[in-house]
Motif scaffolding. Structure first.
Motif, PDB file in Angstrom:
ATOM      1  N   GLY A 162       0.516   1.645   1.966  1.00 37.21           N
ATOM      2  CA  GLY A 162       1.340   0.630   2.603  1.00 37.21           C
ATOM      3  C   GLY A 162       0.710  -0.747   2.513  1.00 37.21           C
ATOM      4  N   VAL A 163      -0.623  -0.824   2.611  1.00 34.53           N
ATOM      5  CA  VAL A 163      -1.337  -2.098   2.472  1.00 34.53           C
ATOM      6  C   VAL A 163      -1.173  -2.626   1.055  1.00 34.53           C
ATOM      7  CG1 VAL A 163      -3.590  -3.230   2.595  1.00 34.53           C
ATOM      8  CG2 VAL A 163      -2.980  -1.449   4.264  1.00 34.53           C
ATOM      9  N   LEU A 164      -1.338  -1.765   0.062  1.00 32.92           N
ATOM     10  CA  LEU A 164      -1.204  -2.193  -1.329  1.00 32.92           C
ATOM     11  C   LEU A 164       0.223  -2.633  -1.632  1.00 32.92           C
ATOM     12  CD1 LEU A 164      -2.460  -2.575  -4.109  1.00 32.92           C
ATOM     13  CD2 LEU A 164      -1.882  -0.191  -4.612  1.00 32.92           C
ATOM     14  N   ASP A 165       1.215  -1.905  -1.108  1.00 32.31           N
ATOM     15  CA  ASP A 165       2.606  -2.320  -1.305  1.00 32.31           C
ATOM     16  C   ASP A 165       2.840  -3.691  -0.674  1.00 32.31           C
ATOM     17  OD1 ASP A 165       5.465  -1.852  -2.012  1.00 32.31           O
ATOM     18  OD2 ASP A 165       5.696  -1.825   0.171  1.00 32.31           O
ATOM     19  N   MET A 166       2.234  -3.964   0.490  1.00 32.33           N
ATOM     20  CA  MET A 166       2.322  -5.295   1.098  1.00 32.33           C
ATOM     21  C   MET A 166       1.669  -6.341   0.204  1.00 32.33           C
ATOM     22  SD  MET A 166       1.653  -4.900   5.196  1.00 32.33           S
ATOM     23  CE  MET A 166       1.841  -6.670   5.463  1.00 32.33           C
ATOM     24  N   ALA A 167       0.502  -6.030  -0.347  1.00 33.81           N
ATOM     25  CA  ALA A 167      -0.180  -6.976  -1.234  1.00 33.81           C
ATOM     26  C   ALA A 167       0.692  -7.307  -2.435  1.00 33.81           C
ATOM     27  CB  ALA A 167      -1.522  -6.382  -1.690  1.00 33.81           C
ATOM     28  N   GLN A 168       1.313  -6.294  -2.994  1.00 28.18           N
ATOM     29  CA  GLN A 168       2.196  -6.502  -4.138  1.00 28.18           C
ATOM     30  C   GLN A 168       3.406  -7.344  -3.724  1.00 28.18           C
ATOM     31  OE1 GLN A 168       3.201  -2.827  -6.078  1.00 28.18           O
ATOM     32  NE2 GLN A 168       3.764  -3.832  -7.996  1.00 28.18           N
ATOM     33  N   ALA A 169       3.931  -7.086  -2.527  1.00 28.00           N
ATOM     34  CA  ALA A 169       5.068  -7.865  -2.025  1.00 28.00           C
ATOM     35  C   ALA A 169       4.686  -9.330  -1.842  1.00 28.00           C
ATOM     36  CB  ALA A 169       5.564  -7.266  -0.714  1.00 28.00           C
ATOM     37  N   VAL A 170       3.460  -9.586  -1.335  1.00 30.37           N
ATOM     38  CA  VAL A 170       2.989 -10.959  -1.167  1.00 30.37           C
ATOM     39  C   VAL A 170       2.909 -11.663  -2.507  1.00 30.37           C
ATOM     40  CG1 VAL A 170       1.004 -12.387  -0.507  1.00 30.37           C
ATOM     41  CG2 VAL A 170       1.744 -10.514   0.980  1.00 30.37           C
ATOM     42  N   ARG A 171       2.301 -11.004  -3.476  1.00 27.78           N
ATOM     43  CA  ARG A 171       2.107 -11.637  -4.784  1.00 27.78           C
ATOM     44  C   ARG A 171       3.429 -11.803  -5.541  1.00 27.78           C
ATOM     45  NH1 ARG A 171      -2.006 -13.412  -3.137  1.00 27.78           N
ATOM     46  NH2 ARG A 171      -4.129 -12.875  -3.817  1.00 27.78           N
ATOM     47  N   GLU A 172       4.373 -10.876  -5.359  1.00 25.22           N
ATOM     48  CA  GLU A 172       5.628 -10.910  -6.116  1.00 25.22           C
ATOM     49  C   GLU A 172       6.777 -11.534  -5.338  1.00 25.22           C
ATOM     50  OE1 GLU A 172       6.333  -6.888  -7.306  1.00 25.22           O
ATOM     51  OE2 GLU A 172       4.587  -6.830  -8.656  1.00 25.22           O
ATOM     52  N   GLY A 173       6.552 -11.860  -4.061  1.00 23.81           N
ATOM     53  CA  GLY A 173       7.600 -12.481  -3.271  1.00 23.81           C
ATOM     54  C   GLY A 173       8.790 -11.581  -3.007  1.00 23.81           C
ATOM     55  N   ARG A 174       8.527 -10.318  -2.720  1.00 19.06           N
ATOM     56  CA  ARG A 174       9.602  -9.351  -2.456  1.00 19.06           C
ATOM     57  C   ARG A 174       9.355  -8.673  -1.118  1.00 19.06           C
ATOM     58  NH1 ARG A 174       7.319  -4.492  -2.488  1.00 19.06           N
ATOM     59  NH2 ARG A 174       5.775  -3.892  -4.070  1.00 19.06           N
ATOM     60  N   PRO A 175      10.357  -7.948  -0.583  1.00 20.55           N
ATOM     61  CA  PRO A 175      10.134  -7.207   0.672  1.00 20.55           C
ATOM     62  C   PRO A 175       9.160  -6.047   0.463  1.00 20.55           C
ATOM     63  CG  PRO A 175      12.485  -7.504   0.226  1.00 20.55           C
ATOM     64  CD  PRO A 175      11.761  -7.883  -1.020  1.00 20.55           C
ATOM     65  N   HIS A 176       8.430  -5.706   1.528  1.00 21.31           N
ATOM     66  CA  HIS A 176       7.580  -4.524   1.487  1.00 21.31           C
ATOM     67  C   HIS A 176       8.285  -3.374   2.201  1.00 21.31           C
ATOM     68  CE1 HIS A 176       6.717  -6.411   5.313  1.00 21.31           C
ATOM     69  NE2 HIS A 176       6.023  -5.371   5.739  1.00 21.31           N
ATOM     70  N   ARG A 177       7.646  -2.218   2.267  1.00 20.41           N
ATOM     71  CA  ARG A 177       8.340  -1.010   2.711  1.00 20.41           C
ATOM     72  C   ARG A 177       7.921  -0.536   4.102  1.00 20.41           C
ATOM     73  NH1 ARG A 177       8.003  -1.105  -2.794  1.00 20.41           N
ATOM     74  NH2 ARG A 177       9.887  -0.431  -3.928  1.00 20.41           N
TER      75      ARG A 177
END
Length: 367
Positions: free
Chosen positions: A302-317
């Motif tokens: 979940g932390v990594l998905d948030m990091a990816q969301a931050v970098r890509e500007g998309r919602p996280h899960r």
């Protein structure tokens, strides 16, 4: 910013080791600091995992290289630590339960939105291969229309193995609040948000004894129910029967069955990231295993998905809204047990989007 997302671990207790083992191995994040109110514990954990900085929580939150705070403090501190991080402009991922009351949870969600930062919440086990496969099967109609769920958690309690179990028997814990987030998060991601609940609760003993570690033999008070049974109705019409108990000599955990109009599905342990999914259709003599796809890496997805969301500007899960709805549902369960009546659940949340089947946390890189 580009490159790995800078992360601080705040709270270096038992669960921090599971997070750090993964987060220090994922190329998409960089653990910058470990923090704890016990300075020696922060130093020991940082040294063990090669983290360069060991500081007090407030110093970790303000560290210039920290973009996301992973809040692994005890439940009673979740809200205050997370709110301090949000006000410092940091994204936050809270260990479960999200907070210990609706008011602080709602304040935290509102503060994160106002600050323009992402807010996440454990558990992230629903991002593992087992529950992701189960969610795809439901979405594809493999069990027909989902109708009901059965969940079961029965154990003697964690005091036999946990060296400092007192907090697990205090407000914000007990089997409902400690283990309930895994089961309820799984059901909400499969069925959607819950609508109302009826429950009963019991406390078998007013004291328990620590069974391991340097404080073995120490007695401590039990402040919360240690057995809760609930009937839960979801907004889409499904119903679930759920048991959460620390009072059983017989250990039975990780049990979830979902029944639909065409088949029953055995769902893996919601406190794990892998496991086997099995289907049994009308007329079948045996359960039929279904191959699972996805990651079994463990805590930190979940932390990594948030990091990816931050970098890509998309919602996280694993969102704060999901964590708050699960908290709201657990509080309604506890209140229903006290009042002996059906109670409505006032909150809602979006259902998380599925992960790509080939998502590999060890291949997520930025810059």
């Amino acid at each position: 910013m580009t490159g790995p997302l800078g992360v601080a671990i705040v709270g270096c207790g038992t669960i921090s080791h599971q997070y750090l083992a993964n987060l220090t191995a994922f190329p998409g994040v960089r653990v910058v600091a470990c923090a704890d109110i016990d300075p020696e514990r922060a130093r020991e954990v940082a040294a063990r995992y090669g983290v360069p900085v060991a500081v007090a929580p407030e110093e970790a939150i303000s560290h210039p290289d920290v973009e996301l705070v992973v809040n692994l403090t005890i439940p009673a501190a979740h809200a205050s630590v997370a709110l301090a991080a949000v006000r410092a402009g940091r994204h936050v991922y809270n260990e479960k339960p999200f907070t210990v009351d609706r008011e602080s949870g709602a304040e935290l969600v509102e503060a994160a939105a106002a600050a323009g930062v992402l807010l996440g919440s454990a558990p992230d086990t629903f991002l593992g291969a087992g529950l992701q496969t189960a969610a795809r099967l439901v979405a594809e109609g493999s069990i027909g229309t989902p109708l009901t769920a059965l969940t079961l958690l029965q154990t003697p309690g964690p005091e036999s193995w946990h060296p400092s179990p007192e907090f697990l028997f205090q407000r914000g814990a007990g089997p409902l609040f400690d283990m309930g987030p895994y089961y309820l998060t799984a059901l909400v991601t499969l069925f959607g948000p819950a609508r109302r609940v009826a429950a009963v609760g019991r406390r078998a003993r007013r004291e328990r004894v620590i069974g391991s570690g340097p404080r073995a033999g120490t007695r401590f008070a039990v402040e919360v129910p240690t057995h809760t049974a609930a009937l839960l109705e979801f907004a889409a019409g499904q119903a679930a029967t759920m048991v959460f108990s620390f009072d059983s000599p017989l250990c039975r955990a990780g049990f979830i069955e979902i029944t639909g109009t065409e088949a029953t599905m055995e769902v893996p342990d919601p406190n794990a990231f892998g496991g086997e999914v099995r289907l049994r259709r009308a007329g079948d003599d045996e359960w039929v295993p279904v191959p699972t796809t996805g990651s079994t890496a463990g805590r930190g997805l979940g932390v990594l998905d948030m990091a990816q969301a931050v970098r890509e500007g998309r919602p996280h899960r694993a969102t704060g809204e999901l964590g708050l709805h699960v908290l709201d549902t657990m509080l309604a369960v506890a209140e229903s047990a006290e009042r002996a009546e059906f109670l409505p659940i006032g909150s809602t949340c979006p259902v998380p989007a599925p992960l790509p089947e080939d998502w590999d946390p060890h291949a997520v890189r930025f810059g």
